[in-house]
Design an enzyme around this catalytic site. Structure first.
Site, PDB file in Angstrom:
ATOM      1  N   ASP A  79      -4.353  -3.366  -1.855  1.00  0.00           N
ATOM      2  CA  ASP A  79      -3.624  -2.123  -1.624  1.00  0.00           C
ATOM      3  C   ASP A  79      -3.964  -1.110  -2.715  1.00  0.00           C
ATOM      4  OD1 ASP A  79      -1.220  -0.269  -2.047  1.00  0.00           O
ATOM      5  OD2 ASP A  79      -0.748  -1.171  -0.108  1.00  0.00           O
ATOM      6  N   HIS A 130      -4.188   2.216   1.735  1.00  0.00           N
ATOM      7  CA  HIS A 130      -2.731   2.182   1.626  1.00  0.00           C
ATOM      8  C   HIS A 130      -2.162   2.943   2.817  1.00  0.00           C
ATOM      9  CE1 HIS A 130       1.170   1.979  -0.361  1.00  0.00           C
ATOM     10  NE2 HIS A 130       1.317   3.288  -0.263  1.00  0.00           N
ATOM     11  N   SER A 159       4.652   2.453   2.922  1.00  0.00           N
ATOM     12  CA  SER A 159       4.831   2.509   1.472  1.00  0.00           C
ATOM     13  C   SER A 159       6.308   2.331   1.100  1.00  0.00           C
ATOM     14  CB  SER A 159       4.249   3.820   0.937  1.00  0.00           C
ATOM     15  OG  SER A 159       4.091   3.764  -0.460  1.00  0.00           O
TER      16      SER A 159
END
Length: 397
Positions: free
Chosen positions: A268, A335, A172
């Site tokens: 995502d 994610h 991330s």
């Protein structure tokens, strides 16, 4: 209702996962960091967790940069300052290492005996900020770039300067940081070190949201301005574009000279919730059910998401061909896939071209095979682990 056999299977799976995540690693605070101004948002010292390598991996290093979004104004940075994402005082003392950080060969076949490091994230700028002045009214410190350098210097002193192999990875906001710092990471290490970078769910797309606004572009501009990030973004990008644009990997990654692996879901889940359909663009909550579970999406919403995928693929393919750039773009609604054992390496992990994520990354790191694959559109891949969220699981940026 579960029958006894289903409960038994569930218990066995949970026990196996617990065993895979059985390693807990103590926190280390960076020495003398406060004196150098390399601090978290609240002025506390930065921190990391290090588990030493052994055997054939004793001179190999895997650095995993923690993720956790960003803060783009004083108000949300102040809120962040009172959490683990803004203060090392709020971090747990012992952190579970699993998936890409696991020390078990059966769960992490290529990196289990490397020196593995989790760098904690407490600056809110993907380790790019550096503002000297501190407003006494807020006591906010914007020093992400200094944190990055202080942690790296301490790891070099603890043996990373002797590394034969080094991989900078992250998930991330940490995946974005692994791209931003990729070449500078290589520059810190000796000429003979084999250095590569892995970005997991860090390829954030510059796109319009469902209302037609440029929400994420505006947000990143505020992050860069507040944290004074411009001088710490790759010069290969800022020499051509505005600093805010250089927070997007699609404008940065092509110029990275170090080999890079891009691991990302084409759908995502964080980007769908926070870039494509953020709360500001969805005031009546029409997207909420869809965001929580992709199976709840209406046909018109799936069409928007399919268009998002095409735009995402265009940006990735637009980086150009490279014989050193690995790629694993699956069609899962998720994610971050390197930090969860079931997605990294498990009996039913997501597969692309008959290959798990761990195998694709390991083959690329060790130069056994270059993996560059893009999945077919949702819902084509039956091996996907689609995330299902509860309303409380959907924090804003």
């Amino acid at each position: 209702m579960f029958n006894f056999k289903q409960w038994l299977v569930l218990v066995v799976c949970l026990l196996a996962i617990f065993k895979a995540e059985g390693l807990f690693v103590n926190i280390t605070f960076v020495r003398n960091a406060v004196a150098r101004g390399a601090v978290c948002l609240d002025g506390s010292p930065p921190a990391y967790h290090l588990h030493r390598g052994s055997g054939t991996g004793i001179n190999s290093w895997l650095i995993q940069l923690e993720g956790g979004g960003w803060c783009n104004n004083v108000t949300n940075c102040l809120s962040r300052m009172h959490t683990r994402l803004g203060s090392s005082k709020k971090m747990v003392e012992n952190l579970a290492f699993s998936a890409i950080l696991s020390n078990k060969k059966q769960y992490n076949p290529d990196f289990y005996n490397w020196n593995r490091v989790k760098v904690r994230y407490c600056d809110g700028s993907s380790f790019t900020g550096d503002v000297q002045a501190v407003n006494p009214a807020t006591n906010l410190h914007f020093r992400g770039a200094r944190v990055w350098l202080a942690v790296m210097q301490e790891l070099l002193a603890k043996g990373m300067r002797n590394a034969e192999n080094a991989v900078l990875s992250g998930c991330s906001a940490g995946g974005l940081a692994s791209l931003m710092h990729c070449d500078s990471f290589r520059a810190l290490l000796p000429m003979g070190t084999k250095v590569k970078c892995l970005s997991d769910a860090g390829f954030f797309l510059n796109t319009i949201d469902v209302s037609g606004a440029q929400y994420i572009k505006s947000y990143f501009k505020d992050v860069v301005t507040l944290h004074g990030s411009a001088k710490n973004l790759p010069r290969s990008c800022t020499s051509r574009l505005t600093p805010a644009m250089c927070f997007f990997p699609q404008y940065v990654a092509r110029q990275i000279r170090t080999p890079v692996f891009i691991l990302n879901a084409a759908y995502d889940s964080w980007q769908i919730k926070n870039i494509l359909a953020p709360r500001a663009a969805d005031p009546y909550g029409k997207w909420q059910s869809c965001q929580l579970d992709i199976k709840n999406c209406q046909p018109n919403q799936l069409k928007v998401m399919q268009d998002f995928r095409l735009e995402f693929l265009s940006a990735v393919i637009g980086l150009g061909r490279s014989s050193s750039r690995g790629m694993f773009i699956d069609s899962c609604y998720t994610h971050c896939q390197t930090e969860t054992q079931t997605s990294w390496f498990w009996q039913d992990s997501p597969i692309l071209n008959r290959t798990t994520i761990a195998k694709a990354v390991g083959d690329w790191v060790y130069d056994r095979k270059l993996f560059q694959k893009i999945d077919c559109p949702y819902p084509c891949n039956p091996t996907c682990h689609h995330r299902v969220f509860t309303p409380q699981d959907a924090p804003p940026i």
